[in-house]
Design a protein around this motif. Sequence first.
Motif, PDB file in Angstrom:
ATOM      1  N   THR A   1       0.853  -1.190   0.000  1.00  0.00           N
ATOM      2  CA  THR A   1       0.000   0.000   0.000  1.00  0.00           C
ATOM      3  C   THR A   1       0.887   1.237   0.000  1.00  0.00           C
TER       4      THR A   1
ATOM      5  N   ASP B   1       0.461   5.265   0.392  1.00  0.00           N
ATOM      6  CA  ASP B   1      -0.481   6.323   0.772  1.00  0.00           C
ATOM      7  C   ASP B   1      -0.004   7.678   0.281  1.00  0.00           C
TER       8      ASP B   1
ATOM      9  N   ARG C   1      -4.852   6.350  -1.972  1.00  0.00           N
ATOM     10  CA  ARG C   1      -3.983   5.172  -1.873  1.00  0.00           C
ATOM     11  C   ARG C   1      -3.774   4.545  -3.244  1.00  0.00           C
TER      12      ARG C   1
END
Length: 155
Positions: free
Chosen positions: A61, A63, A68
Amino acid sequence: VYEDFGKDNPRAFGVAVGFWGNGMLSGELDFCYNPEFFGDKDLVSENNLMTVTASFVINPTIDFGSQRIRPYVLVGGGLMRSKIEDFGNLGKNTTNKGVVDFGGGVQYYFHPRIGVRADLRYFKGVGANESKDEGWGWIEDWNYFRATIGIAFTF
């Protein structure tokens, strides 16, 4: 390799349900239905290809504030089922084969719960081939690429 199948009619309908947590390893179930996969109904009559696969996913992931990005790669396998009716003298034929898939893509979440997903997968049919004298046994390699784009939801 019969990668030309499905090019005249790229429609596919499906859903992927991922079990993506905060970590890097996840799982996903994918169902896809390709109507007229082997060509127009005027040429091959009723035909379709359906796949159901389960895959292992590696998905970090990234951010960017409230947004995202989740790039991912996956590998898995499952079932491939083809149905072809009234092709010349061959009549009706339904074939089940195992399938292995691998590929990757990206999910972009512009909202905490809603985003878009782009995916490219390669499918390879596995298992015993039918007799070459009947049905679709002359197709030795059930291999093709599938590119998809769709809406992604997270809960």
